[in-house]
Design a protein around this motif. Structure first.
Motif, PDB file in Angstrom:
ATOM      1  N   ASP A   1      67.711  47.119  36.565  1.00  0.00           N
ATOM      2  CA  ASP A   1      66.512  46.960  37.392  1.00  0.00           C
ATOM      3  C   ASP A   1      65.532  48.108  37.129  1.00  0.00           C
ATOM      4  N   ARG A   2      66.071  49.305  37.019  1.00  0.00           N
ATOM      5  CA  ARG A   2      65.229  50.487  36.813  1.00  0.00           C
ATOM      6  C   ARG A   2      64.542  50.467  35.449  1.00  0.00           C
TER       7      ARG A   2
ATOM      8  N   ARG B   1      70.957  42.015  30.530  1.00  0.00           N
ATOM      9  CA  ARG B   1      70.841  40.846  31.380  1.00  0.00           C
ATOM     10  C   ARG B   1      70.820  39.624  30.469  1.00  0.00           C
TER      11      ARG B   1
ATOM     12  N   ARG C   1      71.763  48.090  38.920  1.00  0.00           N
ATOM     13  CA  ARG C   1      70.734  49.048  39.355  1.00  0.00           C
ATOM     14  C   ARG C   1      70.007  49.658  38.164  1.00  0.00           C
TER      15      ARG C   1
END
Length: 298
Positions: free
Chosen positions: A144-145, A37, A141
């Motif tokens: 995020d995990r 990110r 995803r």
């Protein structure tokens, strides 16, 4: 460090033809370390602090709301034909793996990372952007995990320490139950005791692995099992009977380590090795068209 060999290299033309014409040697490819990110701590100035594979600089290539940490590498070393040769060269592999891991850990200290497999190479940055756009949902995803989590490695070894030596074995004076037995019978009894001791320690090691998994329940959010290591890959003495990785919230790392250590108390002949914290190498498993090659684990 343990690494997995690369299985994914994209090139602009047939690699053998490129080798024959010399174009691969004159080309630079884009080597991808991880998907991340974008974060304030990853601006151009910060990335200059880390040296990548082939002593290259690291840059971010963004698309689809995420970015890949990328560096340029020479085609003469990272073309498909060259990689087939280099991946059998342990010295070359160790050097590349060290640089790869250094970049991933640098990134992990500043943002959430999805580590990519060693020697994940693309023809250019535009191809990297295509992969990021195509897998944007999957990458988001996974990131995020992994946010706020780290990987801890736990290896369980079965050994035969000195304190497990048979107390009935003949001492220096020649006393003991086998002192008056013939050499053949003494040898067979000694071998039987050794076998029984090894079986007892292996059973204790299996119990240690079971206890560790039970103790980690409620802290670790995922468990990844790896093949036990043998030969040069197995650090220290003893037989590696369990080689597992746990995905743990970073704020509970000390609690996790304490539980693992306490879980194996009282089990003679068992040695437990805890390593980490790492970026989540063992859990960064990608499948399908967005997979840029897999992961590399320390």
């Amino acid at each position: 460090m343990t690494t997995e060999h690369a299985e994914h290299t994209e090139l602009p033309e047939d690699p053998e033809r490129a080798e024959r014409t010399g174009r691969a040697r004159d080309t630079e490819f884009s080597y991808a370390y991880a998907v991340v990110r974008p974060a304030a701590g990853l601006d151009g100035d910060a990335l200059r602090e880390v040296e990548g594979v082939a002593s290259g600089l690291v840059r971010l290539v963004g698309a689809g709301g995420v970015a890949a940490a990328v560096g340029s590498v020479p085609g003469r070393e990272f073309s498909e034909a060259a990689l087939r040769h280099h991946l059998e060269d342990l010295e070359w592999l160790e050097e590349v793996a060290r640089a790869h891991h250094g970049v991933v850990e640098f990134l992990a200290a500043r943002t959430t990372v999805l580590p990519l497999r060693l020697a994940t190479v693309y023809v250019d940055d535009e191809r990297v952007r295509e992969v990021l756009r195509g897998g944007a949902g999957t990458f988001a995803r996974l990131l995020d995990r992994f946010a706020g989590h780290v990987e801890w490695g736990v290896k369980v070894y079965a050994g035969l320490p000195r304190d497990l030596a048979d107390p009935d074995a003949p001492g220096p004076s020649g006393t003991g139950p086998d002192a008056d037995a013939g050499p053949g019978r003494s040898y067979l009894r000694m071998r039987r005791r050794e076998r029984e001791d090894r079986e007892a320690v292996r059973s204790a090691a299996a119990e240690a692995a079971r206890r560790i998994e039970e103790a980690a329940d409620g802290i670790a959010v995922e468990l990844a099992r790896h093949r036990p290591q043998q030969g040069e890959l197995a650090a220290g003495s003893g037989e590696n009977v369990a080689n597992d990785s746990y995905l743990v919230p970073g704020g509970r790392s000390e609690e996790f380590r304490d539980r693992v250590r306490r879980a194996t108390r009282g089990l003679p002949g068992v040695r437990v090795e805890i390593t980490g914290p790492w970026a989540p190498y063992s859990f960064a498993v990608l499948t399908g068209p967005e997979a840029p090659g897999g992961t590399a684990r320390p």
